[in-house]
Design a protein around this motif. Sequence first.
Motif, PDB file in Angstrom:
ATOM      1  N   ARG A  32       0.830  -1.209   0.000  1.00  0.00           N
ATOM      2  CA  ARG A  32       0.000   0.000   0.000  1.00  0.00           C
ATOM      3  C   ARG A  32       0.863   1.256   0.000  1.00  0.00           C
ATOM      4  O   ARG A  32       0.558   2.225  -0.687  1.00  0.00           O
ATOM      5  N   ALA A  33       1.940   1.235   0.769  1.00  0.00           N
ATOM      6  CA  ALA A  33       2.855   2.383   0.779  1.00  0.00           C
ATOM      7  C   ALA A  33       3.457   2.603  -0.604  1.00  0.00           C
ATOM      8  O   ALA A  33       3.577   3.746  -1.066  1.00  0.00           O
ATOM      9  N   LEU A  34       3.813   1.522  -1.276  1.00  0.00           N
ATOM     10  CA  LEU A  34       4.379   1.643  -2.627  1.00  0.00           C
ATOM     11  C   LEU A  34       3.350   2.188  -3.615  1.00  0.00           C
ATOM     12  O   LEU A  34       3.685   3.036  -4.453  1.00  0.00           O
ATOM     13  N   CYS A  35       2.110   1.721  -3.540  1.00  0.00           N
ATOM     14  CA  CYS A  35       1.071   2.247  -4.436  1.00  0.00           C
ATOM     15  C   CYS A  35       0.909   3.750  -4.240  1.00  0.00           C
ATOM     16  O   CYS A  35       0.824   4.505  -5.215  1.00  0.00           O
ATOM     17  N   LEU A  36       0.875   4.174  -3.003  1.00  0.00           N
ATOM     18  CA  LEU A  36       0.749   5.612  -2.739  1.00  0.00           C
ATOM     19  C   LEU A  36       1.964   6.367  -3.255  1.00  0.00           C
ATOM     20  O   LEU A  36       1.832   7.412  -3.906  1.00  0.00           O
ATOM     21  N   TYR A  37       3.141   5.854  -2.981  1.00  0.00           N
ATOM     22  CA  TYR A  37       4.366   6.520  -3.430  1.00  0.00           C
ATOM     23  C   TYR A  37       4.378   6.673  -4.946  1.00  0.00           C
ATOM     24  O   TYR A  37       4.635   7.763  -5.466  1.00  0.00           O
ATOM     25  N   PHE A  38       4.095   5.598  -5.665  1.00  0.00           N
ATOM     26  CA  PHE A  38       4.129   5.663  -7.126  1.00  0.00           C
ATOM     27  C   PHE A  38       2.998   6.527  -7.678  1.00  0.00           C
ATOM     28  O   PHE A  38       3.177   7.182  -8.715  1.00  0.00           O
ATOM     29  N   ALA A  39       1.851   6.564  -7.018  1.00  0.00           N
ATOM     30  CA  ALA A  39       0.761   7.452  -7.462  1.00  0.00           C
ATOM     31  C   ALA A  39       1.183   8.911  -7.328  1.00  0.00           C
ATOM     32  O   ALA A  39       0.864   9.739  -8.186  1.00  0.00           O
ATOM     33  N   GLN A  44      -0.170  13.315 -13.499  1.00  0.00           N
ATOM     34  CA  GLN A  44      -1.596  13.640 -13.502  1.00  0.00           C
ATOM     35  C   GLN A  44      -2.224  13.639 -12.103  1.00  0.00           C
ATOM     36  O   GLN A  44      -3.382  14.019 -11.950  1.00  0.00           O
ATOM     37  N   THR A  45      -1.468  13.256 -11.086  1.00  0.00           N
ATOM     38  CA  THR A  45      -1.992  13.276  -9.718  1.00  0.00           C
ATOM     39  C   THR A  45      -2.016  14.720  -9.234  1.00  0.00           C
ATOM     40  O   THR A  45      -0.976  15.377  -9.182  1.00  0.00           O
ATOM     41  N   PRO A  46      -3.207  15.230  -8.878  1.00  0.00           N
ATOM     42  CA  PRO A  46      -3.307  16.638  -8.470  1.00  0.00           C
ATOM     43  C   PRO A  46      -2.679  16.901  -7.105  1.00  0.00           C
ATOM     44  O   PRO A  46      -2.458  15.985  -6.309  1.00  0.00           O
ATOM     45  N   LEU A  47      -2.448  18.171  -6.841  1.00  0.00           N
ATOM     46  CA  LEU A  47      -1.795  18.588  -5.605  1.00  0.00           C
ATOM     47  C   LEU A  47      -2.542  18.104  -4.367  1.00  0.00           C
ATOM     48  O   LEU A  47      -1.936  17.627  -3.421  1.00  0.00           O
ATOM     49  N   TRP A  48      -3.879  18.198  -4.356  1.00  0.00           N
ATOM     50  CA  TRP A  48      -4.622  17.778  -3.165  1.00  0.00           C
ATOM     51  C   TRP A  48      -4.388  16.289  -2.880  1.00  0.00           C
ATOM     52  O   TRP A  48      -4.250  15.897  -1.723  1.00  0.00           O
ATOM     53  N   ALA A  49      -4.325  15.461  -3.939  1.00  0.00           N
ATOM     54  CA  ALA A  49      -4.112  14.023  -3.758  1.00  0.00           C
ATOM     55  C   ALA A  49      -2.679  13.759  -3.286  1.00  0.00           C
ATOM     56  O   ALA A  49      -2.447  12.902  -2.424  1.00  0.00           O
ATOM     57  N   ARG A  50      -1.723  14.488  -3.838  1.00  0.00           N
ATOM     58  CA  ARG A  50      -0.329  14.334  -3.390  1.00  0.00           C
ATOM     59  C   ARG A  50      -0.200  14.717  -1.912  1.00  0.00           C
ATOM     60  O   ARG A  50       0.553  14.090  -1.165  1.00  0.00           O
ATOM     61  N   ALA A  86      -5.829   6.695   2.984  1.00  0.00           N
ATOM     62  CA  ALA A  86      -5.286   7.514   1.897  1.00  0.00           C
ATOM     63  C   ALA A  86      -5.567   6.862   0.542  1.00  0.00           C
ATOM     64  O   ALA A  86      -5.931   7.547  -0.423  1.00  0.00           O
ATOM     65  N   LEU A  87      -5.410   5.536   0.456  1.00  0.00           N
ATOM     66  CA  LEU A  87      -5.690   4.836  -0.805  1.00  0.00           C
ATOM     67  C   LEU A  87      -7.132   5.039  -1.242  1.00  0.00           C
ATOM     68  O   LEU A  87      -7.403   5.275  -2.419  1.00  0.00           O
ATOM     69  N   VAL A  88      -8.063   4.947  -0.311  1.00  0.00           N
ATOM     70  CA  VAL A  88      -9.479   5.141  -0.635  1.00  0.00           C
ATOM     71  C   VAL A  88      -9.700   6.570  -1.127  1.00  0.00           C
ATOM     72  O   VAL A  88     -10.384   6.803  -2.117  1.00  0.00           O
ATOM     73  N   THR A  89      -9.074   7.528  -0.453  1.00  0.00           N
ATOM     74  CA  THR A  89      -9.253   8.932  -0.800  1.00  0.00           C
ATOM     75  C   THR A  89      -8.718   9.262  -2.190  1.00  0.00           C
ATOM     76  O   THR A  89      -9.324  10.037  -2.926  1.00  0.00           O
ATOM     77  N   VAL A  90      -7.615   8.662  -2.580  1.00  0.00           N
ATOM     78  CA  VAL A  90      -6.984   9.000  -3.865  1.00  0.00           C
ATOM     79  C   VAL A  90      -7.102   7.857  -4.877  1.00  0.00           C
ATOM     80  O   VAL A  90      -6.332   7.799  -5.832  1.00  0.00           O
ATOM     81  N   SER A  91      -8.060   6.975  -4.695  1.00  0.00           N
ATOM     82  CA  SER A  91      -8.169   5.763  -5.522  1.00  0.00           C
ATOM     83  C   SER A  91      -8.239   6.042  -7.024  1.00  0.00           C
ATOM     84  O   SER A  91      -7.813   5.203  -7.816  1.00  0.00           O
TER      85      SER A  91
END
Length: 122
Positions: A32-39, A44-50, A86-91
């Motif tokens: 899960r940490a890796l998915c978030l890091y790579f996202a 295209q990932t917006p600032l709020w999601a980052r 966090a994953l749910v929020t930025v899915s």
Amino acid sequence: MPTPTPEPYSEASFWDKLREQALSAGREVVERALCLYFAAQQPQTPLWARTVIYGALAYFIAPIDAVPDMAPVLGYSDDLGVLVSALVTVSLYINDEVRQRARETMGRWFGPREDGGERPGR
């Protein structure tokens, strides 16, 4: 000459924690940490999601937790909860490329998944 210590909330400290704690944290937390890091690395990932992602990853690498990481069984439960939230929020930003990069990294570190199950963010 000694190796410099990374700043507490840096990309280097993220990778150091993953390397040092991967086996005790387990596949679920690390993947899960890796998915978030790579996202967060995706243009295209917006600032709020980052911001959400970096907040969750900062909690993960923080030296002080609600539940200490060294505590048997429960040590990473708070980290997992924060990462899943966090994953749910930025899915929307956990796309196939992100999942593939996390899968490849997990395969190098842990070998293939025994259960053949789906990856985080799916």
